[in-house]
Write an enzyme that holds these catalytic residues in place. Structure first.
Site, PDB file in Angstrom:
ATOM      1  N   ASP A  71      15.342 -25.500 -35.316  1.00 45.34           N
ATOM      2  CA  ASP A  71      15.422 -24.057 -35.088  1.00 45.34           C
ATOM      3  C   ASP A  71      14.054 -23.397 -34.974  1.00 45.34           C
ATOM      4  O   ASP A  71      13.943 -22.267 -34.498  1.00 45.34           O
ATOM      5  CB  ASP A  71      16.119 -23.395 -36.289  1.00 45.34           C
ATOM      6  CG  ASP A  71      17.617 -23.305 -36.107  1.00 45.34           C
ATOM      7  OD1 ASP A  71      18.081 -23.364 -34.971  1.00 45.34           O
ATOM      8  OD2 ASP A  71      18.305 -23.176 -37.135  1.00 45.34           O
TER       9      ASP A  71
HETATM   10  C1  GLC Z   1      14.818 -20.617 -40.574  1.00 45.53           C
HETATM   11  C2  GLC Z   1      14.770 -21.945 -41.273  1.00 45.53           C
HETATM   12  C3  GLC Z   1      15.622 -22.956 -40.604  1.00 45.53           C
HETATM   13  C4  GLC Z   1      16.964 -22.391 -40.335  1.00 45.53           C
HETATM   14  C5  GLC Z   1      16.902 -21.027 -39.654  1.00 45.53           C
HETATM   15  C6  GLC Z   1      18.302 -20.484 -39.506  1.00 45.53           C
HETATM   16  O1  GLC Z   1      14.291 -20.725 -39.320  1.00 45.53           O
HETATM   17  O2  GLC Z   1      13.468 -22.459 -41.359  1.00 45.53           O
HETATM   18  O3  GLC Z   1      15.700 -24.106 -41.407  1.00 45.53           O
HETATM   19  O4  GLC Z   1      17.667 -23.257 -39.519  1.00 45.53           O
HETATM   20  O5  GLC Z   1      16.121 -20.172 -40.398  1.00 45.53           O
HETATM   21  O6  GLC Z   1      18.391 -19.149 -39.396  1.00 45.53           O
HETATM   22  C1  GLC Z   2      18.858 -25.576 -40.714  1.00 48.09           C
HETATM   23  C2  GLC Z   2      19.918 -25.156 -39.737  1.00 48.09           C
HETATM   24  C3  GLC Z   2      20.168 -26.215 -38.695  1.00 48.09           C
HETATM   25  C4  GLC Z   2      18.880 -26.649 -38.085  1.00 48.09           C
HETATM   26  C5  GLC Z   2      17.866 -27.070 -39.134  1.00 48.09           C
HETATM   27  C6  GLC Z   2      16.513 -27.393 -38.570  1.00 48.09           C
HETATM   28  O1  GLC Z   2      19.337 -26.582 -41.537  1.00 48.09           O
HETATM   29  O2  GLC Z   2      21.126 -24.849 -40.405  1.00 48.09           O
HETATM   30  O3  GLC Z   2      21.031 -25.739 -37.697  1.00 48.09           O
HETATM   31  O4  GLC Z   2      19.154 -27.701 -37.200  1.00 48.09           O
HETATM   32  O5  GLC Z   2      17.696 -26.042 -40.061  1.00 48.09           O
HETATM   33  O6  GLC Z   2      15.856 -26.284 -38.126  1.00 48.09           O
END
Ligand code: GLC
Ligand code: GLC
Length: 813
Positions: free
Chosen positions: A486
């Site tokens: 993400d």
């Molecule tokens: C932030 C976190 C990530 C997560 C995302 C979801 O970017 O670092 O882990 O997936 O929020 O909103």
């Molecule tokens: C968080 C989010 C997932 C994403 C991950 C890496 O766990 O829930 O959707 O893939 O972060 O950013």
């Protein structure tokens, strides 16, 4: 240092001191009514949706940590001393404190001044309520004259509004008290037809206005009415409605009494909201029998036994006995249990997820199926259809949807270009588990638009085509807003404080490409081809395969860095995850995933990539996301570089993706390496270092701080993470090698060389498979017999007769 111990026999983790490094929680409920509960009785409850149907209030990030919950107080009416048997909120020094977190229940007990008490909290199956059974025993030599209190604070339903909209909310609170039951009915007078209730098995006094119970400027650790020994029978009008009950406990030496409390949620038909009709009084006729039933200790006990039986059956689908106790208890108990929690909660409500931010993630929930589908396939089916119905006509997806409305969440939007492929992964897992091909014919809407229904199979096609229509300059998939990571936001270019990396896009997105999505596409394409083939669409299957093969070539040409797979190309066409980069030279995702997908198995690339991961990313606490960590903010990379080095996506140990490397290692036949990686992040194997790890030793956390972090080895964000499903999937299906396939149950263990073997029981499509694997050599080739007959290959086909139990023996050499 340990803060408790595993009681595997009872499927419990027993916490023996209350001041754990962080609140160590458990989940109550596994269907529609849920709660989180910490080892000191903190937490809250909700119905289906942690944001929109919150029953009880909780203040996250509180001081002290985890304040507010399902609190019981006992008061000695002679000494006037009062205490909480769960330690919080009064924090007296207790004797024999213990918290037993079990499958869907928690028991907290202790002794204070010779008064022993245990409270068992659980949610019965098929009911929207929770039961607290408070058992008090007088261990003194003399008679004890006690008062018992139980309290909760109601939330005015929408947890976000409840925490922000005080100009309204200080006026709306309403309750009724009838026959000693407290009914919380805020907004029932207008558009809600649901209410909450808090009932007690004994008659006694009550309070419903917080200020009357606590007193001015006091907190839960020192409620004025408890101190005074008498609740005030207050009725809340506005402000903060609570539920508090008081009961008398006169106990002879050795005497035990049980008091039962029931907290629940109830909906009335819209035309039967009031009784008498036309009044403003809640119609309670529909709920009274339910309350009466569970206030009865015997009925409560029976409900508890049903819950135990449910978990016995659910976990019984797969049980294993290996030489490694950490593997056994995680697979047999806790990892599977965590998979149920992630299936139900997605990423919404834990100690780290405030229950207001996130609905169900499209990619998250599809992946969660990998660890859940064998437990309750019918619910997996329903979830798949719900997810698919939020898919957009383009084949893309809303990144999240709200569980209550089952609609895509516009605030978070879409455009995460990996999302659609996870639907193929999820459906494929479902088909392999169940053989229920009918799901492919289910008519499913796009974007929840009535009239747009198409068979689920077409959704899968559109998922696949989505990427074909979105490739970049090298022929690799465009990354969009981000892929699995993400925080790798290559089209964001945000320089404004506080702007969301998840929704901001300042580039047209026609350049930045993802090698990870390419690998995912290859994998999903081959899965889809296998599916198409089985339903007689040979020509389509061939197209999927051809496209997957073509993408594999593109990866070989433009996604290989010499020793490992590249991660991506940014908006300038520069490499990410290359030896040419100053920071972020190598990433786990593309390497783990490509190896998992079997890319580069033949020409040595997969092995080289796994060796590079071992050399550059592996640490004693797990495998970090990338190296070197980003030491500063890179406008063109986005959120990943917003985190200090060693945390989260910036070189933290993101436990979710470690299993991709474990699976990659099994594909290379390296069982020692696979299981070694598995053990590094296995929470049970980390129990001894509890003061470093800090999170619960019975469930995975999303992240362990990486080697660049000052707190290397410290876990955060436990419970709600794709880590649960992926670790379960990696250990069960790839290391133990008891794998579902479209053709039957495949047996292909890649276990450590030192293991003499293992035994397992697997219920699969209605047949119980008793599996025994024996190691006779150091390799991974397996010779199978089924009920004594040798079979060719690795697949055990379903018995053609009516046998319901099959004995499978495998010799590894
Ligand atoms: C932030 C976190 C990530 C997560 C995302 C979801 O970017 O670092 O882990 O997936 O929020 O909103
Ligand atoms: C968080 C989010 C997932 C994403 C991950 C890496 O766990 O829930 O959707 O893939 O972060 O950013």
């Amino acid at each position: 240092m340990k803060f408790g111990y595993f009681d595997d026999q009872n499927r419990e983790y027993v916490i023996t001191r209350p001041d754990t490094p962080l609140p160590w929680i458990n989940y109550l409920g596994c269907q529609a009514y849920f709660g989180i509960i910490s080892n000191t009785a903190g937490g809250y409850s909700f119905y289906r949706d942690a944001r929109l149907r919150r029953l009880t209030r909780y203040r996250y990030n509180n001081v002290p940590l985890d304040f507010g919950g399902r609190y019981v107080y006992l008061r000695d009416n002679e000494s006037k001393e009062f205490w909480s048997p769960s330690w919080q909120p009064t924090r007296h020094e207790l004797k024999d404190y213990s918290c037993r977190h079990g499958m869907g229940y928690t028991v907290i007990g202790s002794t204070f001044t010779g008064i022993e008490s245990h409270t068992r909290y659980f949610v019965p199956l098929d009911e929207n309520l929770e039961i607290w059974q408070v058992t008090v025993t007088n261990r003194r030599a003399t008679k004890a004259s006690l008062s018992g209190f139980a309290s909760i604070e109601f939330c005015l339903w929408d947890a976000q509004d409840d925490a922000t909209n005080f100009q309204r909310n200080f006026n709306t609170g309403q309750v009724e008290v009838e026959d000693g039951v407290i009914y919380h009915k805020t907004e029932y007078r207008e558009r809600r037809n649901h209410f909450a209730y808090f009932a007690c098995s004994e008659p006694g006094r009550f309070d419903t206005q917080r200020e009357a119970f606590l007193g001015r400027y006091r907190a839960w650790d020192n409620p004025a009415a408890v101190e005074a020994g008498e609740l005030t029978n207050s009725i809340a009008h506005g402000w903060s409605p609570i539920g508090a009950h008081q009961v008398k406990l006169e106990l002879e030496p050795g005497e035990t009494r049980q008091v039962v409390f029931v907290l629940g949620y109830h909906e009335n038909p819209v035309d039967q909201k009031f009784d008498p009709p036309g009044s403003q009084i809640v119609n309670k006729n529909t709920v009274k029998p339910v309350i009466a039933r569970y206030l009865d200790s015997k009925q409560a006990d029976a409900a508890f036994e049903r819950l135990r039986a449910y978990w016995q059956t659910t976990l019984g689908v797969f049980q294993v006995n290996t030489p490694d106790i950490h593997t056994n208890r995680m697979v047999n108990i806790w990892n599977a249990y965590q998979c149920m929690a992630t299936f139900n909660m997605s990423r919404s409500a834990s100690f780290y997820e405030s229950g207001i931010g996130r609905g169900l993630g499209f990619r998250d929930s599809n992946q969660d199926l990998l660890g859940f589908v064998h437990m309750v396939p019918s619910r997996a089916r329903e979830r798949i259809l719900d997810l698919a119905a939020t898919q957009l006509p383009s084949g893309g997806a809303y990144h999240q949807y709200q569980p209550l409305t089952k609609r895509g969440n516009n605030d978070i939007g879409g455009g995460f270009n990996d999302d659609p492929h996870w639907l193929i992964v999820g459906v494929s897992a479902y088909l392999k588990e169940t053989g229920d091909w009918s799901i492919l014919d289910e008519p499913v809407q796009y974007d929840n638009e009535p009239g747009s229904e198409q068979p689920l199979y077409e959704h899968l096609q559109r998922s696949f085509n989505y990427t074909l229509a979105r490739v970049g300059p090298h022929g690799l998939p465009l990354i969009g807003r981000a892929d699995w990571n993400d925080c790798l936001n290559l089209n964001c270019f945000s320089d404004t404080p506080g702007q969301s990396f998840q929704t901001t896009t300042n580039k047209d997105g026609k350049v930045a490409e993802s090698v990870f999505i390419a690998g995912l596409f290859v994998y999903a394409g081959r899965e889809l081809a296998a599916i198409a083939d089985r339903i007689g669409l040979g020509v389509e299957a061939a197209t999927y395969l051809a496209e997957a093969n073509k993408m594999e070539e593109v990866i070989n040409r433009h996604g290989w860095d010499g020793e490992w797979f590249l991660r991506a190309y940014d908006d300038f066409g520069h490499k990410i995850g290359s030896k040419e980069c100053e920071e972020g030279k190598i990433f786990i995702e593309s390497n783990g995933w490509c190896a998992l997908a079997g890319i580069g198995l033949e020409d040595g690339k997969a092995q080289s990539a796994m060796d590079a991961v071992a050399a550059h990313l592996a640490t004693k606490h797990g495998i970090v996301v990338q190296q070197p960590a980003y030491s500063k903010y890179y406008l063109e990379l986005g959120e990943i570089s917003s985190y200090p080095p060693g945390y989260k996506e910036n070189a933290g140990i993101f436990c979710h993706v470690n299993p991709w490397v474990m699976i990659g290692e099994t594909r290379l036949g390296r069982g020692d390496a696979a299981h070694d990686y598995y053990s590094r992040i296995n929470p049970s194997a980390r129990e001894e270092i509890g003061d470093l790890h800090r999170c619960e030793p019975y469930v995975y956390a999303q992240m362990i701080a990486g080697k660049d972090a000052p707190t290397f080895g410290e876990a955060k964000n436990s419970w709600l993470t794709g880590t649960a499903a992926w670790n379960y999937y990696a250990i069960v299906q790839w290391i133990l090698g008891v794998r579902t396939s479209l053709d039957g149950l495949e047996i292909a263990p890649v276990i450590p060389k030192s293991w003499p073997g293992f035994t397992a029981t697997r219920t699969f499509r209605g047949v119980v498979y008793k599996i025994a694997i024996e190691r006779r050599g150091e390799g991974n080739s397996v010779a199978l017999t089924v009920d004594g007959e040798a079979v060719e290959g690795n697949v055990v086909h379903a018995p053609t007769d009516r046998r319901k139990e099959v004995v499978v023996k495998g010799i590894l050499s």
